[in-house]
Design a protein around this motif. Structure first.
Motif, PDB file in Angstrom:
ATOM      1  N   LEU A   1       0.756  -1.270   0.086  1.00  4.22           N
ATOM      2  CA  LEU A   1      -0.041   0.025   0.075  1.00  4.22           C
ATOM      3  C   LEU A   1       0.778   1.157  -0.148  1.00  4.22           C
ATOM      4  N   ARG A   2       1.886   1.349   0.902  1.00  3.26           N
ATOM      5  CA  ARG A   2       2.610   2.407   0.892  1.00  3.26           C
ATOM      6  C   ARG A   2       3.513   2.719  -0.151  1.00  3.26           C
ATOM      7  N   ALA A   3       4.060   1.513  -0.872  1.00  5.28           N
ATOM      8  CA  ALA A   3       4.802   1.656  -2.275  1.00  5.28           C
ATOM      9  C   ALA A   3       3.989   2.217  -3.249  1.00  5.28           C
ATOM     10  N   GLU A   4       2.721   1.827  -3.488  1.00  5.30           N
ATOM     11  CA  GLU A   4       1.950   2.080  -4.473  1.00  5.30           C
ATOM     12  C   GLU A   4       1.161   3.396  -4.355  1.00  5.30           C
ATOM     13  N   GLY A   5       1.395   3.943  -3.237  1.00  3.64           N
ATOM     14  CA  GLY A   5       0.698   5.286  -2.635  1.00  3.64           C
ATOM     15  C   GLY A   5      -0.583   5.314  -2.183  1.00  3.64           C
ATOM     16  N   PHE A   6      -1.107   4.309  -1.629  1.00  4.37           N
ATOM     17  CA  PHE A   6      -2.271   4.167  -0.994  1.00  4.37           C
ATOM     18  C   PHE A   6      -2.296   4.102   0.549  1.00  4.37           C
TER      19      PHE A   6
END
Length: 163
Positions: free
Chosen positions: A19-24
Motif C-alpha cells: 500500500l505504501r509503495a503504491e501510494g495508498f
C-alpha cells in the motif's frame, strides 16, 4: 503430520508495505482507502476494503481492486484529455472560417478594400447591404459613415455591376 494450507492472501506487513509503495493509505474510520497520487479522488476516499465472511480484509483482492480502479480513473482522465485536445483541434480548424475578423482596427485604404469586399460578398448573397450589416461584420458606425462611399465605388468597379 499435515501442515495447514498456506493462505494465498498477503500478510499484514506485506499489505502495508505494498500500500505504501503504491501510494495508498488505509483510512480506518471510513474503512476505505485514499490514493495519494490522486488525493481528491472521491472514488478512492469511499472505496471500502474487501472483507471475507469472517470480517477480515482480503488484502490481495483489495490491492488488486485499488490498482484496477486507479487504472480505470487514469484511462478516463486520458480519454478526457484526448477529447479536449480533439475539440481544441476542431475549433482551431473551424474558427478561422466561422469567425469574422474584427474590422474596427482597420484604417485608410485597407479598411476601404475590406469594406468593398464585404459589400460585394453580401450583395451577391443577399442582394444588398445595410449600415447595420457592416456593423455586424465588425466595422464601427464612424467607419461606415466615412468609408462607405469610397468602398461602394470600389466594390462597383471590382464587380463591374451596380450595388
Amino acid at each position: 503430520m499435515r501442515r495447514p494450507a498456506r493462505s494465498k492472501d498477503l500478510s499484514a506487513a506485506e499489505f502495508k508495505a505494498l500500500l505504501r509503495a503504491e501510494g495508498f493509505v488505509f483510512n480506518r474510520p471510513t474503512d476505505g482507502f485514499i490514493d495519494l497520487q490522486r488525493p481528491t479522488s472521491i472514488r478512492f476516499q469511499r472505496r471500502v476494503a474487501i472483507r471475507a465472511a469472517n470480517g477480515r480484509i482480503q488484502r490481495r483482492e483489495t490491492l488488486e481492486m485499488l490498482r484496477r480502479v486507479r487504472a480505470e480513473e487514469q484511462a478516463e482522465a486520458a480519454r478526457l484529455i484526448e477529447a479536449k485536445a480533439r475539440t481544441e483541434r476542431l475549433i482551431a480548424t473551424l474558427a478561422p472560417s466561422a469567425l469574422v475578423a474584427p474590422r474596427a482596427g482597420l484604417a485608410g485604404s485597407e479598411a476601404v478594400r475590406r469594406m468593398a469586399d464585404d459589400m460585394r460578398q453580401v450583395a451577391a448573397a443577399a442582394g444588398g447591404i445595410t449600415e447595420d450589416d457592416l456593423v455586424a461584420l465588425g466595422f464601427t458606425r464612424a467607419q461606415v459613415r466615412t468609408l462607405a462611399d469610397d468602398a461602394r465605388t470600389l466594390a462597383q468597379q471590382l464587380s463591374g455591376a451596380s450595388l
